[in-house]
Design an enzyme around this catalytic site. Sequence first.
Site, PDB file in Angstrom:
ATOM      1  N   ARG A 134     -23.031 -33.571  41.099  1.00 34.50           N
ATOM      2  CA  ARG A 134     -21.961 -33.299  40.368  1.00 34.50           C
ATOM      3  C   ARG A 134     -20.694 -34.235  40.756  1.00 34.50           C
ATOM      4  O   ARG A 134     -20.150 -34.249  42.128  1.00 34.50           O
ATOM      5  CB  ARG A 134     -21.181 -31.973  40.391  1.00 34.50           C
ATOM      6  N   ARG A 144     -20.035 -37.560  49.816  1.00 36.10           N
ATOM      7  CA  ARG A 144     -20.052 -35.792  50.202  1.00 36.10           C
ATOM      8  C   ARG A 144     -21.225 -35.388  50.770  1.00 36.10           C
ATOM      9  O   ARG A 144     -21.312 -34.821  52.092  1.00 36.10           O
ATOM     10  CB  ARG A 144     -19.985 -34.954  49.051  1.00 36.10           C
ATOM     11  N   HIS A 203     -21.925 -25.243  47.980  1.00 37.10           N
ATOM     12  CA  HIS A 203     -20.532 -25.271  47.241  1.00 37.10           C
ATOM     13  C   HIS A 203     -20.674 -25.270  45.710  1.00 37.10           C
ATOM     14  O   HIS A 203     -19.795 -24.547  45.197  1.00 37.10           O
ATOM     15  CB  HIS A 203     -19.857 -26.632  47.703  1.00 37.10           C
ATOM     16  N   SER A 245     -14.919 -14.100  34.349  1.00 41.36           N
ATOM     17  CA  SER A 245     -13.294 -14.646  33.837  1.00 41.36           C
ATOM     18  C   SER A 245     -13.032 -15.629  34.561  1.00 41.36           C
ATOM     19  O   SER A 245     -11.879 -15.866  35.176  1.00 41.36           O
ATOM     20  CB  SER A 245     -12.458 -13.517  34.144  1.00 41.36           C
ATOM     21  N   THR A 295     -13.182 -20.697  40.076  1.00 36.42           N
ATOM     22  CA  THR A 295     -12.311 -21.166  39.264  1.00 36.42           C
ATOM     23  C   THR A 295     -10.854 -21.012  40.095  1.00 36.42           C
ATOM     24  O   THR A 295      -9.958 -22.044  40.275  1.00 36.42           O
ATOM     25  CB  THR A 295     -11.764 -20.879  37.912  1.00 36.42           C
ATOM     26  N   TYR A 296     -10.409 -19.907  40.400  1.00 43.49           N
ATOM     27  CA  TYR A 296      -9.270 -19.509  41.029  1.00 43.49           C
ATOM     28  C   TYR A 296      -9.075 -20.397  42.305  1.00 43.49           C
ATOM     29  O   TYR A 296      -7.871 -20.779  42.678  1.00 43.49           O
ATOM     30  CB  TYR A 296      -9.050 -18.108  41.320  1.00 43.49           C
ATOM     31  N   HIS A 321     -20.593 -28.717  50.647  1.00 42.10           N
ATOM     32  CA  HIS A 321     -19.424 -29.597  50.810  1.00 42.10           C
ATOM     33  C   HIS A 321     -19.312 -29.714  52.204  1.00 42.10           C
ATOM     34  O   HIS A 321     -19.448 -28.774  53.104  1.00 42.10           O
ATOM     35  CB  HIS A 321     -18.177 -28.773  50.375  1.00 42.10           C
ATOM     36  N   GLU A 345     -10.545 -39.289  43.133  1.00 35.25           N
ATOM     37  CA  GLU A 345     -11.534 -38.779  43.965  1.00 35.25           C
ATOM     38  C   GLU A 345     -12.783 -39.474  44.019  1.00 35.25           C
ATOM     39  O   GLU A 345     -13.016 -40.107  43.209  1.00 35.25           O
ATOM     40  CB  GLU A 345     -11.684 -37.499  43.379  1.00 35.25           C
TER      41      GLU A 345
HETATM   42  C1  LIG Z   1     -13.172 -23.878  46.925  1.00 34.68           C
HETATM   43  C2  LIG Z   1     -13.718 -24.699  45.617  1.00 34.68           C
HETATM   44  C3  LIG Z   1     -13.043 -25.560  45.197  1.00 34.68           C
HETATM   45  C4  LIG Z   1     -13.430 -26.341  43.905  1.00 34.68           C
HETATM   46  N1  LIG Z   1     -12.598 -27.278  43.570  1.00 34.68           N
HETATM   47  C5  LIG Z   1     -13.144 -27.987  42.430  1.00 34.68           C
HETATM   48  C6  LIG Z   1     -11.951 -28.857  41.781  1.00 34.68           C
HETATM   49  O1  LIG Z   1     -11.112 -29.400  42.287  1.00 34.68           O
HETATM   50  N2  LIG Z   1     -12.594 -29.488  40.468  1.00 34.68           N
HETATM   51  C7  LIG Z   1     -13.513 -28.799  39.962  1.00 34.68           C
HETATM   52  O2  LIG Z   1     -13.923 -29.301  38.887  1.00 34.68           O
HETATM   53  N3  LIG Z   1     -14.276 -27.721  40.296  1.00 34.68           N
HETATM   54  C8  LIG Z   1     -14.016 -27.239  41.400  1.00 34.68           C
HETATM   55  N4  LIG Z   1     -14.866 -26.263  42.086  1.00 34.68           N
HETATM   56  C9  LIG Z   1     -16.124 -25.837  40.997  1.00 34.68           C
HETATM   57  C10 LIG Z   1     -15.325 -24.925  40.163  1.00 34.68           C
HETATM   58  O3  LIG Z   1     -14.310 -24.155  40.538  1.00 34.68           O
HETATM   59  C11 LIG Z   1     -16.391 -24.305  39.434  1.00 34.68           C
HETATM   60  O4  LIG Z   1     -17.456 -24.803  39.139  1.00 34.68           O
HETATM   61  C12 LIG Z   1     -15.662 -23.591  38.267  1.00 34.68           C
HETATM   62  O5  LIG Z   1     -14.755 -22.954  38.151  1.00 34.68           O
HETATM   63  C13 LIG Z   1     -16.870 -22.402  37.577  1.00 34.68           C
HETATM   64  O6  LIG Z   1     -16.133 -21.894  36.529  1.00 34.68           O
HETATM   65  P1  LIG Z   1     -17.001 -20.900  35.690  1.00 34.68           P
HETATM   66  O7  LIG Z   1     -16.016 -20.092  34.698  1.00 34.68           O
HETATM   67  O8  LIG Z   1     -18.269 -21.163  35.491  1.00 34.68           O
HETATM   68  O9  LIG Z   1     -17.244 -19.565  36.865  1.00 34.68           O
HETATM   69  P2  LIG Z   1     -16.415 -18.841  38.056  1.00 34.68           P
HETATM   70  O10 LIG Z   1     -15.027 -19.349  37.913  1.00 34.68           O
HETATM   71  O11 LIG Z   1     -16.971 -18.875  39.290  1.00 34.68           O
HETATM   72  O12 LIG Z   1     -16.121 -17.318  37.416  1.00 34.68           O
HETATM   73  C14 LIG Z   1     -17.372 -16.627  37.455  1.00 34.68           C
HETATM   74  C15 LIG Z   1     -17.068 -15.102  37.045  1.00 34.68           C
HETATM   75  O13 LIG Z   1     -18.214 -14.337  36.491  1.00 34.68           O
HETATM   76  C16 LIG Z   1     -18.071 -13.207  37.218  1.00 34.68           C
HETATM   77  N5  LIG Z   1     -19.282 -12.485  37.510  1.00 34.68           N
HETATM   78  C17 LIG Z   1     -20.138 -13.063  38.128  1.00 34.68           C
HETATM   79  N6  LIG Z   1     -21.452 -12.126  37.969  1.00 34.68           N
HETATM   80  C18 LIG Z   1     -21.029 -11.177  37.417  1.00 34.68           C
HETATM   81  C19 LIG Z   1     -21.534  -9.840  37.173  1.00 34.68           C
HETATM   82  N7  LIG Z   1     -22.853  -9.755  37.259  1.00 34.68           N
HETATM   83  N8  LIG Z   1     -21.164  -8.891  36.385  1.00 34.68           N
HETATM   84  C20 LIG Z   1     -19.609  -9.179  35.987  1.00 34.68           C
HETATM   85  N9  LIG Z   1     -18.939 -10.323  36.301  1.00 34.68           N
HETATM   86  C21 LIG Z   1     -19.562 -11.434  36.894  1.00 34.68           C
HETATM   87  C22 LIG Z   1     -17.053 -13.237  38.213  1.00 34.68           C
HETATM   88  O14 LIG Z   1     -16.346 -12.172  38.844  1.00 34.68           O
HETATM   89  C23 LIG Z   1     -15.955 -14.491  37.845  1.00 34.68           C
HETATM   90  O15 LIG Z   1     -14.934 -13.803  37.078  1.00 34.68           O
HETATM   91  C24 LIG Z   1     -14.604 -25.784  43.175  1.00 34.68           C
HETATM   92  C25 LIG Z   1     -14.945 -24.570  43.780  1.00 34.68           C
HETATM   93  C26 LIG Z   1     -14.801 -23.951  44.882  1.00 34.68           C
HETATM   94  C27 LIG Z   1     -15.556 -22.823  45.358  1.00 34.68           C
END
Ligand SMILES: Cc1cc2nc3c(=O)[nH]c(=O)nc-3n(C[C@H](O)[C@H](O)[C@H](O)COP(=O)(O)OP(=O)(O)OC[C@H]3O[C@@H](n4cnc5c(N)ncnc54)[C@H](O)[C@@H]3O)c2cc1C
Length: 505
Positions: free
Chosen positions: A360, A264, A325, A24, A52-53, A227, A117
């Site tokens: 990235r 970075r 990161h 999610s 994401t959060y 990071h 950035e």
């Molecule tokens: C601190 C931080 C700051 C960042 N800042 C930026 C930014 O400013 N701009 C940018 O573009 N990117 C940024 N990034 C990177 C970016 O946040 C992520 O690459 C992106 O949000 C990933 O989204 P996603 O939907 O792939 O996964 P996520 O948002 O990581 O979500 C993964 C989901 O999968 C679920 N999950 C995982 N394994 C399982 C399982 N086995 N069973 C059930 N559920 C599971 C988790 O619970 C979660 O809900 C940042 C990352 C971090 C950590």
Amino acid sequence: MVYFLDFDSSKLPEEEAEVVICGSGIGGLTTAIVLKELGVDPLLLTRGVGNTYYSQGGIACALHPHDSPYLHALDTQRAGRGLCKEDTLRILVDEGIQRLADLRRWGVSFDPETTIEGGHSFPRVYKVKDYTGRAIYEALWKRVRELGIEVLMGELQEILGEDRVEGILYYDGSLKFIRTSVLVLATGGAASMFLHTSNPVRVRGDALGIALRKGLTLLNPEFVQFHPTVVKNTSILISEAVRGEGALLLNSKGERFVDELQPRDVVARAIYRQIIEGGEVFLDLRPLKNKGIDLKERFPTIYHMLRDLGYNPKEQPIPITPAAHYYIGGVEVKSYGETTFEGLYAVGECACTGVHGANRLASNSLLEGVVFGHRTAYKVFHQLSTLKKAKTKIFRNKREGKGKPPYTFEDLRRLMWETCGLERREESLEEGLQRLTNWLQSWKNWEPNVENRQLFDISLTAMATFSCALWRKESRGVHYRKDYPYEREEYRRDSEYRLEAHLML
Ligand SMILES: Cc1cc2nc3c(=O)[nH]c(=O)nc-3n(C[C@H](O)[C@H](O)[C@H](O)COP(=O)(O)OP(=O)(O)OC[C@H]3O[C@@H](n4cnc5c(N)ncnc54)[C@H](O)[C@@H]3O)c2cc1C
């Protein structure tokens, strides 16, 4: 194909879903919302908030009249060091414009001004103060609720089916079975398998291991972005924007040792050097005041998180460490999220669309999640009409084993940090890989429970990272080999990892 757990689906609670989306974050939520808007009933399975959060910076999009998707693509390619895939990169920068409109339509209120950035040649980063990810997550989650999308809290354990998706097993206190022909993995990256990480605990990379067990290929798993500034002994990241505004990096003697505005990876390695030579490194945010910047106003999330940890950034330098990161590699996908396994899709950080190449560019990953989540939803929508119904009635796997793994997740994280971290070398990579292989040798005797399944699958992902880090005898993007400090033309290609058969025997 190898199952880890011991199960008999006929003895498990069963339900049916047209499509299951696992995860999610921005990738999974976008896919779910678009599918629902298209009239499909997806089921969202998640173990809670992911990266994401926690995103602070923003989402890149070339909207300004003086900017262009072409310039955005050029910047991305420059960072990607020759490995960005042209077709998916063009999609990313072109379709971002529509997808940013979707985010607004779903309720995200971006600040009126954009920022610049590192690596971007134009201020094209859309943000909501320093909590862009949270703002996006909350708006999308609200939309999921409004649309009545069914959400299950639980953890994916197994993907069922010999040659195509026929179901999944998940765990929410007990094992359950969902019959489905489509699974979208949106499970995030695997940077948390390193001792120091900015990632929350729910993002662990185990689903990449599940995908490997299904015979899927991981592309470029050696490219892990570190990071420079995560608060020591936490996963709390202090955004680069703070250094952009004047924060300084100081060593144990209180002296500067690096130009804070370098890329970075250069800054991260300089900090790492100080630390392995026995020193400590601090981020001094006090100079912001001299520039007339109110920390609390400009960076409210960072300020409050630091205060919660007991630091006063207006008065004291903050101890920091570099930390893993972002996981650039992932499941090999085509431009609509399709994998090589029928019915299985991947979006977001767990997928490798090739847009990032070897490094990235900041703020491109939220963009990737929303752009490719949208496309995946459309592809799934069309494929649903042609998909055959599951043919297998009952899924079984017989496994015994009472043993414990000879290592813990913490041991693995330390191993990754020490032997496959910011500075890599042949001997340490080989040593690390050997240790991991030895640990895994007894896996068939491990008790087939969900904790061991998780450790096993993360370890498979780690195996991929080690193997490709060893294979890539050069330094490119975020992959730095001390013994091969330059790019080498023969490695200007993707690395590929499939599970080696001997591991499973
Ligand atoms: C601190 C931080 C700051 C960042 N800042 C930026 C930014 O400013 N701009 C940018 O573009 N990117 C940024 N990034 C990177 C970016 O946040 C992520 O690459 C992106 O949000 C990933 O989204 P996603 O939907 O792939 O996964 P996520 O948002 O990581 O979500 C993964 C989901 O999968 C679920 N999950 C995982 N394994 C399982 C399982 N086995 N069973 C059930 N559920 C599971 C988790 O619970 C979660 O809900 C940042 C990352 C971090 C950590």
